[in-house]
Design a protein around this motif. Structure first.
Motif, PDB file in Angstrom:
ATOM      1  N   TYR A  10       0.827  -1.199   0.000  1.00 33.39           N
ATOM      2  CA  TYR A  10       0.000   0.000   0.000  1.00 33.39           C
ATOM      3  C   TYR A  10       0.869   1.259   0.000  1.00 33.39           C
ATOM      4  O   TYR A  10       1.743   1.399   0.840  1.00 33.39           O
ATOM      5  CB  TYR A  10      -0.886  -0.038   1.252  1.00 33.39           C
ATOM      6  N   GLY A  11       0.640   2.146  -0.912  1.00 32.03           N
ATOM      7  CA  GLY A  11       1.391   3.388  -0.950  1.00 32.03           C
ATOM      8  C   GLY A  11       2.751   3.262  -1.596  1.00 32.03           C
ATOM      9  O   GLY A  11       3.522   4.200  -1.621  1.00 32.03           O
ATOM     10  N   TRP A  32       9.987  11.701  -3.012  1.00 33.91           N
ATOM     11  CA  TRP A  32      10.560  11.434  -1.691  1.00 33.91           C
ATOM     12  C   TRP A  32      11.030   9.992  -1.635  1.00 33.91           C
ATOM     13  O   TRP A  32      10.434   9.119  -2.260  1.00 33.91           O
ATOM     14  CB  TRP A  32       9.505  11.673  -0.614  1.00 33.91           C
ATOM     15  N   SER A  52       5.247   0.054   3.449  1.00 39.58           N
ATOM     16  CA  SER A  52       6.217   1.097   3.170  1.00 39.58           C
ATOM     17  C   SER A  52       5.499   2.375   2.773  1.00 39.58           C
ATOM     18  O   SER A  52       4.299   2.369   2.491  1.00 39.58           O
ATOM     19  CB  SER A  52       7.190   0.651   2.087  1.00 39.58           C
ATOM     20  N   LEU A  53       6.225   3.465   2.793  1.00 35.22           N
ATOM     21  CA  LEU A  53       5.634   4.750   2.440  1.00 35.22           C
ATOM     22  C   LEU A  53       6.721   5.728   2.015  1.00 35.22           C
ATOM     23  O   LEU A  53       7.911   5.436   2.149  1.00 35.22           O
ATOM     24  CB  LEU A  53       4.839   5.311   3.621  1.00 35.22           C
ATOM     25  N   HIS A  54       6.294   6.862   1.511  1.00 36.16           N
ATOM     26  CA  HIS A  54       7.235   7.896   1.098  1.00 36.16           C
ATOM     27  C   HIS A  54       7.317   8.993   2.168  1.00 36.16           C
ATOM     28  O   HIS A  54       6.317   9.334   2.783  1.00 36.16           O
ATOM     29  CB  HIS A  54       6.782   8.540  -0.217  1.00 36.16           C
ATOM     30  N   MET A  60       9.488  12.679   9.345  1.00 38.19           N
ATOM     31  CA  MET A  60       8.245  12.640   8.573  1.00 38.19           C
ATOM     32  C   MET A  60       7.815  11.200   8.324  1.00 38.19           C
ATOM     33  O   MET A  60       6.620  10.894   8.318  1.00 38.19           O
ATOM     34  CB  MET A  60       8.424  13.370   7.240  1.00 38.19           C
ATOM     35  N   GLU A  63       5.993  10.017  11.351  1.00 38.30           N
ATOM     36  CA  GLU A  63       4.657  10.611  11.441  1.00 38.30           C
ATOM     37  C   GLU A  63       3.719  10.042  10.379  1.00 38.30           C
ATOM     38  O   GLU A  63       2.550   9.765  10.653  1.00 38.30           O
ATOM     39  CB  GLU A  63       4.761  12.135  11.322  1.00 38.30           C
ATOM     40  N   ASN A  64       4.248   9.872   9.172  1.00 40.04           N
ATOM     41  CA  ASN A  64       3.414   9.270   8.131  1.00 40.04           C
ATOM     42  C   ASN A  64       2.998   7.859   8.531  1.00 40.04           C
ATOM     43  O   ASN A  64       1.866   7.443   8.314  1.00 40.04           O
ATOM     44  CB  ASN A  64       4.165   9.220   6.802  1.00 40.04           C
ATOM     45  N   ASP A  67       0.237   7.996  10.893  1.00 42.57           N
ATOM     46  CA  ASP A  67      -1.041   8.323  10.268  1.00 42.57           C
ATOM     47  C   ASP A  67      -1.563   7.197   9.376  1.00 42.57           C
ATOM     48  O   ASP A  67      -2.756   6.974   9.278  1.00 42.57           O
ATOM     49  CB  ASP A  67      -0.913   9.615   9.450  1.00 42.57           C
ATOM     50  N   VAL A  68      -0.641   6.507   8.702  1.00 45.51           N
ATOM     51  CA  VAL A  68      -1.084   5.503   7.734  1.00 45.51           C
ATOM     52  C   VAL A  68      -1.313   4.146   8.391  1.00 45.51           C
ATOM     53  O   VAL A  68      -2.268   3.454   8.065  1.00 45.51           O
ATOM     54  CB  VAL A  68      -0.047   5.367   6.588  1.00 45.51           C
TER      55      VAL A  68
END
Lengths: 121, 249
Positions: A10-11, A32, A52-54, A60, A63-64, A67-68
């Motif tokens: 996801y993401g 990013w 995983s995420l950007h 950040m 924090e992401n 939130d995610v």
């Protein structure tokens, strides 16, 4: 025929596949970096890979991740690591890495007669 | 009776501010600059609407007890007119770009963190309880928005220009926090120095020049004198309940 299957979380749609089949440059310099997220649940002792995420930086990313991945009370602790720092085994090595173990069942402690008094083994 | 009206009006003022900013931020849903930040601003939206619900429920209870009315959180949100809304003007301003939305959130979260800390000590146990519940959310909003202000101010030329433009646009709406309305039970005037101090710390980190002192400040939101923007927000937000009163999911 060369079929390539890649698993995305996801993401996590890597830039290098965003324009498959086109001649455009596939690297987005403004993107990013990608981070891997590990979450420890309230009952858990270990951090488990959540996805995983950007994010632009580590703060950040945390924090992401909050939130995610922890919106529904999934966790009480977060680790993040930039994906580029993760070294993975090569799928081509799978045969020599893993198959030699498959005929060595004596490595499992299944050949012992345990006394009845011994619980939780 | 006078005190009770003050309590109701103050509670509605807090509710309206949270609701209108929540409604504004909600417009970012599916339009955020990146998926992760889209979720972040939407989370903040849900926190704000949660705060608004708590305040509206309390206001409705007070009103029903005092005047034998039949108010609910929904009637207060969906069936009051523009001039009845008491939100800070800054909440109703357009989202603008990401910098403007971020900076507004930062200004309000900084203020809310100070106000709610004070509210936690209130002799009104219900307001104190709502403040205690909300302060953890607000502290996160403040951390998140502060870091964004720093990132944009101390970022690229483009991001810096945008945050500076947002400061120019929003600054004149920050004075209203500290000018008490006649009904307000929490005097926020003495929070101004703390607010300026905290904003100055973040601005310094973000290399944003601090605005000059004694600038003209807009007022009116707390007493129902709004900008031209609020009517459109309310028209959109209330249209369903106005067309189908009492409609539920």
């Amino acid at each position: 025929m060369n079929i390539q299957i890649r698993k995305f979380y996801y993401g996590d749609i890597p830039e290098d596949t965003a324009q498959v089949g086109s001649n455009h440059s596939t690297t987005n310099e403004n993107a990013w970096p990608l981070w891997e997220v590990f979450i420890r649940s309230k009952q858990g002792l270990d951090h488990k890979h959540a996805g995983s995420l950007h994010a632009a930086d580590a703060a950040m990313a945390i924090e992401n991740a909050r939130d995610v991945y922890t919106r529904r009370q999934e966790g009480v602790s977060i680790w993040v690591i930039e994906s580029k720092h993760v070294h993975a085994s090569n799928p081509d090595d799978a045969e020599m890495f893993y198959e030699p173990a498959s005929d060595k069942i004596y490595r499992h402690p299944t050949f012992y007669d345990l006394p009845d008094e011994l619980k939780h083994m | 009776m006078m005190n009770e009206n003050k309590l109701v009006s103050s509670t509605l003022q807090l509710a309206d501010s949270a609701l209108i900013l929540g409604q504004r931020n909600a417009a970012w849903c599916a339009h955020g600059p990146i998926l992760e930040q889209d979720i972040a601003i939407t989370n903040i939206t849900l926190d704000l609407i949660g705060q608004a619900r708590n305040f509206y429920q309390y206001a409705a209870k007070l009103m029903n007890e005092a005047d034998n009315k039949n108010e609910t959180e929904d009637t207060l949100a969906y069936f009051r007119n523009e001039r009845d809304f008491k939100n800070y003007l800054i909440c109703e301003l357009p989202n603008g770009d990401w910098a403007q939305t971020i900076l507004r959130q930062f200004f309000l979260s900084t203020f809310q963190s100070l106000l709610f800390e004070k509210m936690m000590q209130s002799s009104d146990t219900q307001l104190a309880a709502i403040a205690t519940k909300s302060i953890k959310e607000i502290q996160y909003h403040l951390k998140w928005s502060s870091e964004w202000v720093i990132r944009l101010g101390d970022g690229t030329e483009e991001s810096r220009n945008r945050i500076l433009a947002a400061v120019d646009y929003l600054w004149m709406y920050t004075g209203e926090f500290f000018i008490p309305a006649a009904y307000e039970i929490f005097n926020a005037a003495d929070l101004q120095q703390d607010w300026l101090h905290h904003v100055a710390i973040v601005f310094e980190e973000a290399t944003i020049p601090f605005p000059a002192e004694n600038q003209f400040m807009q007022t009116g939101g707390k007493t129902g004198m709004h900008t031209e923007h609020l009517g459109f927000i309310i028209a959109e937000m209330q249209s369903l309940q106005r067309a189908y009163p009492g409609a539920e999911w």
